[in-house]
Design an enzyme around this catalytic site. Structure first.
Site, PDB file in Angstrom:
ATOM      1  N   TYR A   1       5.428 -10.206 -13.320  1.00  0.00           N
ATOM      2  CA  TYR A   1       6.345  -9.971 -12.213  1.00  0.00           C
ATOM      3  C   TYR A   1       5.986 -10.815 -10.988  1.00  0.00           C
ATOM      4  CZ  TYR A   1       8.037  -6.173 -15.060  1.00  0.00           C
ATOM      5  OH  TYR A   1       8.555  -5.448 -16.098  1.00  0.00           O
TER       6      TYR A   1
ATOM      7  N   ARG B   1      10.905   3.850 -18.560  1.00  0.00           N
ATOM      8  CA  ARG B   1      11.419   3.336 -19.830  1.00  0.00           C
ATOM      9  C   ARG B   1      12.520   4.284 -20.286  1.00  0.00           C
ATOM     10  NH1 ARG B   1       5.675   3.163 -20.401  1.00  0.00           N
ATOM     11  NH2 ARG B   1       4.856   1.026 -20.586  1.00  0.00           N
TER      12      ARG B   1
ATOM     13  N   HIS C   1      15.991  -1.459 -19.494  1.00  0.00           N
ATOM     14  CA  HIS C   1      14.766  -2.181 -19.171  1.00  0.00           C
ATOM     15  C   HIS C   1      14.983  -3.181 -18.044  1.00  0.00           C
ATOM     16  CE1 HIS C   1      10.874  -1.519 -20.920  1.00  0.00           C
ATOM     17  NE2 HIS C   1      10.546  -2.787 -20.760  1.00  0.00           N
TER      18      HIS C   1
ATOM     19  N   ARG D   1      14.166  -1.303 -15.040  1.00  0.00           N
ATOM     20  CA  ARG D   1      12.703  -1.179 -14.924  1.00  0.00           C
ATOM     21  C   ARG D   1      12.105  -2.472 -14.367  1.00  0.00           C
ATOM     22  NH1 ARG D   1       8.005   1.395 -17.012  1.00  0.00           N
ATOM     23  NH2 ARG D   1       6.521  -0.008 -18.060  1.00  0.00           N
TER      24      ARG D   1
ATOM     25  N   LYS E   1       3.837   4.905 -23.244  1.00  0.00           N
ATOM     26  CA  LYS E   1       3.302   4.332 -24.470  1.00  0.00           C
ATOM     27  C   LYS E   1       1.862   4.785 -24.683  1.00  0.00           C
ATOM     28  CE  LYS E   1       6.094   0.112 -24.800  1.00  0.00           C
ATOM     29  NZ  LYS E   1       6.061  -1.371 -24.841  1.00  0.00           N
TER      30      LYS E   1
ATOM     31  N   HIS F   1       1.298   0.364 -17.191  1.00  0.00           N
ATOM     32  CA  HIS F   1       0.761  -0.724 -18.011  1.00  0.00           C
ATOM     33  C   HIS F   1      -0.735  -0.526 -18.215  1.00  0.00           C
ATOM     34  CE1 HIS F   1       4.206  -3.705 -16.847  1.00  0.00           C
ATOM     35  NE2 HIS F   1       4.527  -2.920 -17.852  1.00  0.00           N
TER      36      HIS F   1
END
Length: 330
Positions: free
Chosen positions: A296, A152, A261, A264, A183, A287
């Site tokens: 994806y 990110r 992004h 990414r 995150k 994630h």
């Protein structure tokens, strides 16, 4: 046909939101349009506005949807109608709100925008001959890390030159791995590929040549820790990365505006296409839930579908098929 101007209830409600709730003029105008639609549909069904039931609202919502209205637009219409009937309830004019439990259809989750493999390689391999060597070394390293590691932009700009107790992230070139803080303050280790390691080594070799770095260190000694810095000698911001990457993509000849992004997304899509290992991609991206990573797989299927359409003889119309090679005469 009944319109908002022919309905005393709607006119009174619009006066309420305009005077008592003090909504913006544009919002009141949109309310008038949406309530006019409500009045028209009620009139067409032979209904008074205070006799509308939930079943009617559901049918009208379906009509809006079949007419091509997007989910977000339908949600705004329903919100207006819901507010109108809530007000009617406060006025004692209806016993229940017929829109209360009616919701717009869910919008399809958009696919993330990713570059094709050849486009990503084109961007990573591109060299800006007109840029100064210092900026070029930095920007090449940024592209390689974003695409090669799936970082990110906040993880990228948070990287330090070396590990420390205060570092949010760092790169170990000897081990060819990066430690990043993602995150939820979750730390993860991602591998750094050979190309990214080479680009980083080239950048680190010239990083301290920034003329503004000594003055920046006097103002803020922590500037010495940042891996990526700007011309001012301070840590590079996410906005600067966005701006530099967009310009670099255009110069490299890519049609779509490139942003961090997107690289990414490209990283995730290309690894998944090659490995089909969804769990590994989840770990690499950081994630928390695999459902986030599963989007994806849709990109992967889209890639396969395009390959099928281009190659399979039964996927195209007869007139679109390439002419067959004539047989040689015996």
């Amino acid at each position: 046909m009944a319109t908002s101007t022919e309905s005393p209830l709607i006119e009174k409600y619009l006066e309420h939101v305009r005077v008592e709730r003090r909504l913006a003029a544009r919002t009141v105008e949109l309310y008038a349009i949406h309530l006019s639609t409500l009045a028209e549909k009620a009139h067409a069904g032979g209904l008074a506005l205070d006799r509308v039931q939930t079943a009617h609202v559901r049918r009208w919502m379906a009509q809006l949807h079949s007419a091509g209205r997007e989910s977000r637009g339908i949600a705004l219409v329903l919100s207006c109608w819901r507010s109108f009937y809530r007000w009617l309830g406060h006025e004692g004019l209806v016993g229940s709100n017929p829109v209360q439990d009616v919701h717009a259809p869910k919008a399809g989750r958009p696919l993330p925008k990713a570059l094709a493999v050849d486009q990503a390689v084109q961007l990573a391999d591109w060299h800006d001959e007109q840029a100064d060597p210092w900026t070029e070394a930095r920007d090449r390293a940024i592209v390689e890390l974003l695409y090669g590691c799936g970082l990110r932009v906040g993880e990228l700009t948070g990287l330090d030159l070396r590990a420390s107790g205060n570092a949010r992230g760092w790169v170990d070139l000897d081990a060819k791995e990066a430690s990043v803080l993602g995150k939820g303050s979750k730390r993860r280790i991602v591998p750094v590929g050979t190309k990214a390691a080479e680009a980083l080594a080239a950048w680190i070799a010239v990083r301290d040549q920034c003329p503004a770095l000594p003055a920046a260190l006097l103002r803020d000694p922590s500037a010495a820790a940042a891996l990526f810095i700007g011309r001012s000698g301070t840590r590079l911001s996410a906005q600067s990365v966005w701006r530099q990457l967009r310009g670099r993509g255009l110069k490299a000849g890519l049609d779509a505006p490139v942003h961090p992004h997107m690289l990414r997304h490209s990283f995730a899509s290309h690894v998944l296409q090659s490995s089909s290992d969804l769990r590994a991609v989840q770990e690499l991206l950081g994630h928390a839930n695999i459902s986030t990573t599963q989007i994806y797989t849709r990109l992967d299927f889209q890639h396969l579908a395009q390959a099928y359409d281009a190659a399979h003889p039964r996927a195209r119309a007869r007139e679109e098929r390439p002419a067959s090679i004539p047989k040689k005469e015996k």
